[in-house]
Write a protein that holds these residues in place. Structure first.
Motif, PDB file in Angstrom:
ATOM      1  N   ARG A  61      -8.057   8.183  -0.052  1.00 54.46           N
ATOM      2  CA  ARG A  61      -9.365   8.216  -0.699  1.00 54.46           C
ATOM      3  C   ARG A  61      -9.776   9.663  -0.864  1.00 54.46           C
ATOM      4  NH1 ARG A  61     -14.548   9.096   0.653  1.00 54.46           N
ATOM      5  NH2 ARG A  61     -16.146   7.997  -0.529  1.00 54.46           N
ATOM      6  N   CYS A  62     -10.178  10.025  -2.066  1.00 50.88           N
ATOM      7  CA  CYS A  62     -10.652  11.377  -2.343  1.00 50.88           C
ATOM      8  C   CYS A  62     -12.103  11.488  -1.892  1.00 50.88           C
ATOM      9  CB  CYS A  62     -10.532  11.692  -3.835  1.00 50.88           C
ATOM     10  SG  CYS A  62     -11.153  13.333  -4.270  1.00 50.88           S
ATOM     11  N   SER A  63     -12.401  12.414  -1.000  1.00 54.89           N
ATOM     12  CA  SER A  63     -13.767  12.552  -0.494  1.00 54.89           C
ATOM     13  C   SER A  63     -14.722  13.079  -1.559  1.00 54.89           C
ATOM     14  CB  SER A  63     -13.786  13.461   0.736  1.00 54.89           C
ATOM     15  OG  SER A  63     -13.320  14.744   0.390  1.00 54.89           O
ATOM     16  N   ARG A  64     -14.211  13.760  -2.565  1.00 50.50           N
ATOM     17  CA  ARG A  64     -15.056  14.306  -3.625  1.00 50.50           C
ATOM     18  C   ARG A  64     -15.396  13.267  -4.684  1.00 50.50           C
ATOM     19  NH1 ARG A  64     -13.950  16.395  -8.395  1.00 50.50           N
ATOM     20  NH2 ARG A  64     -11.725  16.485  -8.019  1.00 50.50           N
ATOM     21  N   THR A  65     -14.419  12.479  -5.131  1.00 47.82           N
ATOM     22  CA  THR A  65     -14.635  11.544  -6.241  1.00 47.82           C
ATOM     23  C   THR A  65     -14.715  10.085  -5.798  1.00 47.82           C
ATOM     24  OG1 THR A  65     -12.280  11.196  -6.625  1.00 47.82           O
ATOM     25  CG2 THR A  65     -13.334  13.063  -7.787  1.00 47.82           C
ATOM     26  N   ALA A  66     -14.313   9.785  -4.579  1.00 53.87           N
ATOM     27  CA  ALA A  66     -14.233   8.423  -4.043  1.00 53.87           C
ATOM     28  C   ALA A  66     -13.133   7.601  -4.710  1.00 53.87           C
ATOM     29  CB  ALA A  66     -15.575   7.696  -4.116  1.00 53.87           C
ATOM     30  N   GLN A  67     -12.242   8.250  -5.464  1.00 61.51           N
ATOM     31  CA  GLN A  67     -11.107   7.533  -6.024  1.00 61.51           C
ATOM     32  C   GLN A  67     -10.220   7.053  -4.887  1.00 61.51           C
ATOM     33  OE1 GLN A  67      -9.185  10.337  -8.600  1.00 61.51           O
ATOM     34  NE2 GLN A  67     -10.627   9.995 -10.271  1.00 61.51           N
ATOM     35  N   LEU A  68      -9.591   5.926  -5.106  1.00 62.61           N
ATOM     36  CA  LEU A  68      -8.662   5.356  -4.141  1.00 62.61           C
ATOM     37  C   LEU A  68      -7.287   5.321  -4.765  1.00 62.61           C
ATOM     38  CD1 LEU A  68     -10.857   2.295  -3.157  1.00 62.61           C
ATOM     39  CD2 LEU A  68     -10.522   4.366  -1.806  1.00 62.61           C
ATOM     40  N   GLY A  69      -6.250   5.446  -3.955  1.00 54.88           N
ATOM     41  CA  GLY A  69      -4.916   5.405  -4.522  1.00 54.88           C
ATOM     42  C   GLY A  69      -3.860   4.976  -3.537  1.00 54.88           C
ATOM     43  N   VAL A  70      -2.712   4.596  -4.095  1.00 49.40           N
ATOM     44  CA  VAL A  70      -1.565   4.153  -3.318  1.00 49.40           C
ATOM     45  C   VAL A  70      -0.313   4.708  -3.976  1.00 49.40           C
ATOM     46  CG1 VAL A  70      -0.258   2.162  -2.479  1.00 49.40           C
ATOM     47  CG2 VAL A  70      -2.726   1.962  -2.800  1.00 49.40           C
ATOM     48  N   ALA A  71       0.627   5.153  -3.181  1.00 56.30           N
ATOM     49  CA  ALA A  71       1.960   5.518  -3.675  1.00 56.30           C
ATOM     50  C   ALA A  71       2.975   4.885  -2.734  1.00 56.30           C
ATOM     51  CB  ALA A  71       2.131   7.026  -3.733  1.00 56.30           C
ATOM     52  N   ILE A  72       4.116   4.468  -3.281  1.00 57.27           N
ATOM     53  CA  ILE A  72       5.117   3.761  -2.481  1.00 57.27           C
ATOM     54  C   ILE A  72       6.500   3.993  -3.080  1.00 57.27           C
ATOM     55  CG2 ILE A  72       4.760   1.620  -3.779  1.00 57.27           C
ATOM     56  CD1 ILE A  72       5.358   0.105  -1.124  1.00 57.27           C
ATOM     57  N   ALA A  73       7.517   4.034  -2.236  1.00 61.24           N
ATOM     58  CA  ALA A  73       8.905   4.138  -2.682  1.00 61.24           C
ATOM     59  C   ALA A  73       9.773   3.300  -1.750  1.00 61.24           C
ATOM     60  CB  ALA A  73       9.375   5.583  -2.689  1.00 61.24           C
ATOM     61  N   THR A  74      10.822   2.697  -2.310  1.00 57.69           N
ATOM     62  CA  THR A  74      11.654   1.795  -1.516  1.00 57.69           C
ATOM     63  C   THR A  74      12.967   1.497  -2.210  1.00 57.69           C
ATOM     64  OG1 THR A  74      11.627  -0.297  -0.292  1.00 57.69           O
ATOM     65  CG2 THR A  74      10.763  -0.347  -2.534  1.00 57.69           C
ATOM     66  N   ARG A  75      13.797   0.723  -1.541  1.00 59.25           N
ATOM     67  CA  ARG A  75      15.011   0.150  -2.121  1.00 59.25           C
ATOM     68  C   ARG A  75      14.706  -1.319  -2.394  1.00 59.25           C
ATOM     69  NH1 ARG A  75      18.572  -2.317  -4.243  1.00 59.25           N
ATOM     70  NH2 ARG A  75      20.786  -2.036  -3.942  1.00 59.25           N
ATOM     71  N   PHE A  76      13.804  -1.557  -3.329  1.00 56.51           N
ATOM     72  CA  PHE A  76      13.373  -2.897  -3.699  1.00 56.51           C
ATOM     73  C   PHE A  76      12.957  -2.832  -5.157  1.00 56.51           C
ATOM     74  CE2 PHE A  76      10.075  -6.172  -4.103  1.00 56.51           C
ATOM     75  CZ  PHE A  76      10.696  -7.267  -3.528  1.00 56.51           C
ATOM     76  N   LEU A  77      13.433  -3.731  -5.965  1.00 54.81           N
ATOM     77  CA  LEU A  77      13.149  -3.721  -7.393  1.00 54.81           C
ATOM     78  C   LEU A  77      11.657  -3.890  -7.674  1.00 54.81           C
ATOM     79  CD1 LEU A  77      14.328  -3.686 -10.286  1.00 54.81           C
ATOM     80  CD2 LEU A  77      14.418  -6.178 -10.129  1.00 54.81           C
ATOM     81  N   ALA A  78      11.115  -3.031  -8.532  1.00 51.70           N
ATOM     82  CA  ALA A  78       9.740  -3.144  -9.042  1.00 51.70           C
ATOM     83  C   ALA A  78       8.696  -3.222  -7.933  1.00 51.70           C
ATOM     84  CB  ALA A  78       9.636  -4.343  -9.982  1.00 51.70           C
ATOM     85  N   VAL A  79       8.789  -2.360  -6.954  1.00 48.18           N
ATOM     86  CA  VAL A  79       7.873  -2.391  -5.813  1.00 48.18           C
ATOM     87  C   VAL A  79       6.414  -2.299  -6.241  1.00 48.18           C
ATOM     88  CG1 VAL A  79       7.911   0.096  -5.333  1.00 48.18           C
ATOM     89  CG2 VAL A  79       7.489  -1.529  -3.471  1.00 48.18           C
ATOM     90  N   GLY A  80       6.128  -1.616  -7.338  1.00 50.76           N
ATOM     91  CA  GLY A  80       4.746  -1.454  -7.781  1.00 50.76           C
ATOM     92  C   GLY A  80       4.102  -2.720  -8.287  1.00 50.76           C
ATOM     93  N   ALA A  81       4.874  -3.741  -8.561  1.00 53.06           N
ATOM     94  CA  ALA A  81       4.309  -4.985  -9.071  1.00 53.06           C
ATOM     95  C   ALA A  81       3.584  -5.784  -7.991  1.00 53.06           C
ATOM     96  CB  ALA A  81       5.405  -5.843  -9.700  1.00 53.06           C
ATOM     97  N   LEU A  82       4.014  -5.690  -6.742  1.00 61.12           N
ATOM     98  CA  LEU A  82       3.448  -6.529  -5.694  1.00 61.12           C
ATOM     99  C   LEU A  82       2.880  -5.776  -4.493  1.00 61.12           C
ATOM    100  CD1 LEU A  82       6.132  -9.365  -5.572  1.00 61.12           C
ATOM    101  CD2 LEU A  82       3.880  -9.436  -6.648  1.00 61.12           C
ATOM    102  N   ALA A  83       3.448  -4.659  -4.124  1.00 62.01           N
ATOM    103  CA  ALA A  83       3.058  -4.029  -2.856  1.00 62.01           C
ATOM    104  C   ALA A  83       1.732  -3.275  -2.899  1.00 62.01           C
ATOM    105  CB  ALA A  83       4.178  -3.119  -2.364  1.00 62.01           C
ATOM    106  N   PRO A  84       1.496  -2.350  -3.839  1.00 64.02           N
ATOM    107  CA  PRO A  84       0.240  -1.592  -3.797  1.00 64.02           C
ATOM    108  C   PRO A  84      -0.914  -2.366  -4.434  1.00 64.02           C
ATOM    109  CG  PRO A  84       1.604  -0.758  -5.569  1.00 64.02           C
ATOM    110  CD  PRO A  84       2.401  -1.833  -4.870  1.00 64.02           C
ATOM    111  N   LYS A  85      -2.064  -2.307  -3.780  1.00 62.17           N
ATOM    112  CA  LYS A  85      -3.282  -2.922  -4.309  1.00 62.17           C
ATOM    113  C   LYS A  85      -4.425  -1.948  -4.081  1.00 62.17           C
ATOM    114  CE  LYS A  85      -1.391  -6.920  -5.168  1.00 62.17           C
ATOM    115  NZ  LYS A  85      -0.363  -6.639  -6.126  1.00 62.17           N
ATOM    116  N   ALA A  86      -5.338  -1.880  -5.036  1.00 66.12           N
ATOM    117  CA  ALA A  86      -6.527  -1.049  -4.882  1.00 66.12           C
ATOM    118  C   ALA A  86      -7.649  -1.663  -5.696  1.00 66.12           C
ATOM    119  CB  ALA A  86      -6.252   0.378  -5.352  1.00 66.12           C
ATOM    120  N   ARG A  87      -8.846  -1.593  -5.164  1.00 67.64           N
ATOM    121  CA  ARG A  87     -10.019  -2.089  -5.871  1.00 67.64           C
ATOM    122  C   ARG A  87     -11.118  -1.039  -5.730  1.00 67.64           C
ATOM    123  NH1 ARG A  87     -11.250  -7.833  -4.577  1.00 67.64           N
ATOM    124  NH2 ARG A  87      -9.468  -8.115  -5.950  1.00 67.64           N
ATOM    125  N   ALA A  88     -11.638  -0.599  -6.861  1.00 68.79           N
ATOM    126  CA  ALA A  88     -12.681   0.427  -6.885  1.00 68.79           C
ATOM    127  C   ALA A  88     -13.842   0.025  -5.983  1.00 68.79           C
ATOM    128  CB  ALA A  88     -13.162   0.646  -8.311  1.00 68.79           C
TER     129      ALA A  88
END
Length: 172
Positions: free
Chosen positions: A28-55
């Motif tokens: 979480r950015c303390s200045r803008t309150a933006q939230l984020g997720v980054a992930i890397a793995t040996r799994f196909l299309a990890v970004g489709a299911l693993a990271p979640k964020a809600r403003a």
């Protein structure tokens, strides 16, 4: 009969650090309150299911055998920092099973993400994610910031953005 136990050995730090598995970071950015997720793995299309964020709520990333509901249940300058952390994880050994996919998700104030980039299958997914992020900054970031918002449902290119007294029609 007495059972013999092997002698206890003092714990020592291995000469080389152990290889990691899936790695992710949420922030979480303390200045803008933006939230984020980054992930890397040996799994196909990890970004489709693993990271979640809600403003305004939170960000989470599930790992191992992914249950995408965990991300939803936990939630009822950010992107660059997340990428650097994922790159550091990769430099520290990455996923012991290999490399395949990576993702970057950042939310701001809207229900849709500010950034949602995915590398679903690549031999160097973190480096490819960095490259795609550069394309995003160069070609798409300004356009995406002009999308409709809650405060301006027409977006900055729609009727709400036109000067008063104009209807957007060509004169002639």
């Amino acid at each position: 009969m007495q059972r013999l136990e092997p002698p206890r050995q003092a714990r020592t730090t291995p000469a080389t650090p152990p290889r990691l598995a899936t790695f992710s970071i949420c922030g979480r950015c303390s200045r803008t309150a933006q939230l984020g997720v980054a992930i890397a793995t040996r799994f196909l299309a990890v970004g489709a299911l693993a990271p979640k964020a809600r403003a305004g709520i939170g960000a989470v990333s599930t790992q191992a055998y992914v249950n995408p509901y965990h991300g939803y249940w936990m939630m009822e300058g950010m992107a660059e920092g997340l990428l650097r952390c994922i790159e550091a994880g990769e430099a520290a050994g990455g996923d012991k099973r290999g490399k395949q996919s990576a993702a970057l998700l950042v939310v701001d104030r809207e229900d849709y993400p500010l950034i949602d980039l995915r590398v679903d299958e690549h031999s160097e997914p973190v480096a490819e994610l960095r490259r795609i992020y550069g394309v995003y900054l160069r070609d798409y970031a300004d356009t995406l910031r002009a999308l409709p918002t809650r405060a301006n449902p027409a977006g900055s290119r729609g009727p709400a953005a036109r000067p008063a007294g104009t209807d957007g029609q060509a004169s002639g």
